[in-house]
Design an enzyme around this catalytic site. Structure first.
Site, PDB file in Angstrom:
ATOM      1  N   PRO A  10       9.273  -1.085  -8.290  1.00  0.00           N
ATOM      2  CA  PRO A  10       8.191  -0.196  -8.710  1.00  0.00           C
ATOM      3  C   PRO A  10       7.023  -0.114  -7.716  1.00  0.00           C
ATOM      4  CG  PRO A  10       8.173  -2.233  -9.984  1.00  0.00           C
ATOM      5  CD  PRO A  10       9.452  -2.220  -9.193  1.00  0.00           C
ATOM      6  N   ASN A  11       6.474   1.072  -7.657  1.00  0.00           N
ATOM      7  CA  ASN A  11       5.284   1.392  -6.845  1.00  0.00           C
ATOM      8  C   ASN A  11       5.539   1.428  -5.342  1.00  0.00           C
ATOM      9  OD1 ASN A  11       3.328   1.643  -9.021  1.00  0.00           O
ATOM     10  ND2 ASN A  11       3.656  -0.533  -9.331  1.00  0.00           N
ATOM     11  N   ARG A  18      -0.793   3.551  -1.058  1.00  0.00           N
ATOM     12  CA  ARG A  18      -1.167   2.402  -1.878  1.00  0.00           C
ATOM     13  C   ARG A  18      -1.646   1.213  -1.028  1.00  0.00           C
ATOM     14  NH1 ARG A  18       3.453  -1.567  -4.211  1.00  0.00           N
ATOM     15  NH2 ARG A  18       2.087  -2.795  -5.535  1.00  0.00           N
ATOM     16  N   TYR A  23      -0.250  -3.398   2.439  1.00  0.00           N
ATOM     17  CA  TYR A  23       1.158  -3.014   2.633  1.00  0.00           C
ATOM     18  C   TYR A  23       1.419  -2.198   3.895  1.00  0.00           C
ATOM     19  CZ  TYR A  23       1.472  -4.604  -2.180  1.00  0.00           C
ATOM     20  OH  TYR A  23       1.420  -5.373  -3.315  1.00  0.00           O
ATOM     21  N   ASN A  74      13.546  -5.720  -3.003  1.00  0.00           N
ATOM     22  CA  ASN A  74      12.124  -5.971  -3.178  1.00  0.00           C
ATOM     23  C   ASN A  74      11.810  -5.583  -4.623  1.00  0.00           C
ATOM     24  OD1 ASN A  74       9.372  -6.066  -3.314  1.00  0.00           O
ATOM     25  ND2 ASN A  74       9.005  -4.936  -1.406  1.00  0.00           N
ATOM     26  N   ALA A  77       6.408  -5.855  -8.450  1.00  0.00           N
ATOM     27  CA  ALA A  77       5.746  -6.747  -9.424  1.00  0.00           C
ATOM     28  C   ALA A  77       6.743  -7.414 -10.372  1.00  0.00           C
ATOM     29  CB  ALA A  77       4.715  -5.953 -10.214  1.00  0.00           C
ATOM     30  N   GLU A  98      15.743 -11.573  -0.951  1.00  0.00           N
ATOM     31  CA  GLU A  98      14.539 -10.995  -1.568  1.00  0.00           C
ATOM     32  C   GLU A  98      13.515 -10.717  -0.472  1.00  0.00           C
ATOM     33  OE1 GLU A  98      13.076 -13.206  -4.974  1.00  0.00           O
ATOM     34  OE2 GLU A  98      11.003 -12.708  -4.459  1.00  0.00           O
ATOM     35  N   HIS A 100       9.590  -9.117   0.612  1.00  0.00           N
ATOM     36  CA  HIS A 100       8.248  -8.630   0.278  1.00  0.00           C
ATOM     37  C   HIS A 100       7.534  -8.216   1.552  1.00  0.00           C
ATOM     38  CE1 HIS A 100       8.714  -9.974  -3.800  1.00  0.00           C
ATOM     39  NE2 HIS A 100       9.212 -11.099  -3.324  1.00  0.00           N
ATOM     40  N   ARG A 107      -1.567 -14.577  -1.707  1.00  0.00           N
ATOM     41  CA  ARG A 107      -2.303 -13.594  -2.512  1.00  0.00           C
ATOM     42  C   ARG A 107      -2.736 -14.208  -3.852  1.00  0.00           C
ATOM     43  NH1 ARG A 107       0.739  -8.101  -2.637  1.00  0.00           N
ATOM     44  NH2 ARG A 107      -1.331  -7.458  -3.367  1.00  0.00           N
TER      45      ARG A 107
HETATM   46  C1  DQA Z   1       5.436  -6.752  -3.186  1.00  0.00           C
HETATM   47  C2  DQA Z   1       4.517  -7.859  -3.716  1.00  0.00           C
HETATM   48  C3  DQA Z   1       4.340  -7.736  -5.220  1.00  0.00           C
HETATM   49  O1  DQA Z   1       3.457  -8.748  -5.700  1.00  0.00           O
HETATM   50  C4  DQA Z   1       3.744  -6.393  -5.583  1.00  0.00           C
HETATM   51  O2  DQA Z   1       3.657  -6.264  -6.980  1.00  0.00           O
HETATM   52  C5  DQA Z   1       4.503  -5.257  -4.974  1.00  0.00           C
HETATM   53  C6  DQA Z   1       4.965  -5.380  -3.592  1.00  0.00           C
HETATM   54  C7  DQA Z   1       5.515  -6.760  -1.634  1.00  0.00           C
HETATM   55  O3  DQA Z   1       6.426  -6.118  -1.115  1.00  0.00           O
HETATM   56  O4  DQA Z   1       4.670  -7.370  -0.979  1.00  0.00           O
HETATM   57  O5  DQA Z   1       4.659  -4.216  -5.584  1.00  0.00           O
HETATM   58  O6  DQA Z   1       6.745  -6.972  -3.677  1.00  0.00           O
END
Ligand code: DQA
Length: 148
Positions: A10-11, A18, A23, A74, A77, A98, A100, A107
């Site tokens: 998500p996102n 964003r 990021y 990835n 959240a 995994e 990120h 963080r």
């Molecule tokens: C994330 C880190 C997560 O905490 C966050 O909610 C994201 C992106 C990252 O790629 O750094 O959406 O997965």
């Protein structure tokens, strides 16, 4: 050619807009382009999906079993609380990396826990787009080692 399913949670469709200070400035299309270029160099076939919905991510993980040799995910959240995504990763038993973009350990406290971490092969966190590119290298290495 080894096949790798890449799943963005998500996102991540909002990248480029964003929280660019966290990021980076690349949008998801540009990141996907870099993933495809690197995969080509490494001789990996890649299919990329993104979803903002937990159930769709779970289905994408299940579907990867029909096609992929490995998974790069990835979970966004969901990393921090989705036992359902963790269970899906466990269920398919594919080598999974995994990823990120940010360093989740540098963080907020709530991001320092990953419920998926203990069921994946390894985690790459904090290198921006390079996290995905290193994950492709890792997956290639894991698949080659498993054939030796
Ligand atoms: C994330 C880190 C997560 O905490 C966050 O909610 C994201 C992106 C990252 O790629 O750094 O959406 O997965």
């Amino acid at each position: 050619m080894p096949r790798v399913a890449v799943i963005h949670g998500p996102n991540l469709n909002m990248l480029g807009i964003r929280e660019t200070e966290v990021y980076g400035h690349l949008n998801l299309e540009q990141i996907n382009q870099r993933i495809l270029e690197r995969a080509k160099t490494l001789g990996l076939e890649v299919r990329i999906t993104q979803s903002n919905h937990e159930g769709e991510i779970i289905e994408a993980i299940h579907e990867s079993l029909q096609w992929a040799d490995a998974l790069i995910i990835n979970p966004g959240a969901y990393t921090h609380y989705s036992i359902a995504i963790r269970d899906a990763i466990t269920a398919v038993r594919l080598p999974t990396v995994e990823v990120h973009l940010s360093n989740i350990h540098a963080r907020e406290e709530f991001r320092r826990q990953s419920v998926t971490a203990s069921v994946v092969h390894g985690i790459i966190s904090g290198f921006g787009v390079m996290s995905y590119l290193m994950a492709l290298d890792a997956v290639k290495f894991i698949l080659e080692e498993s054939r030796r």
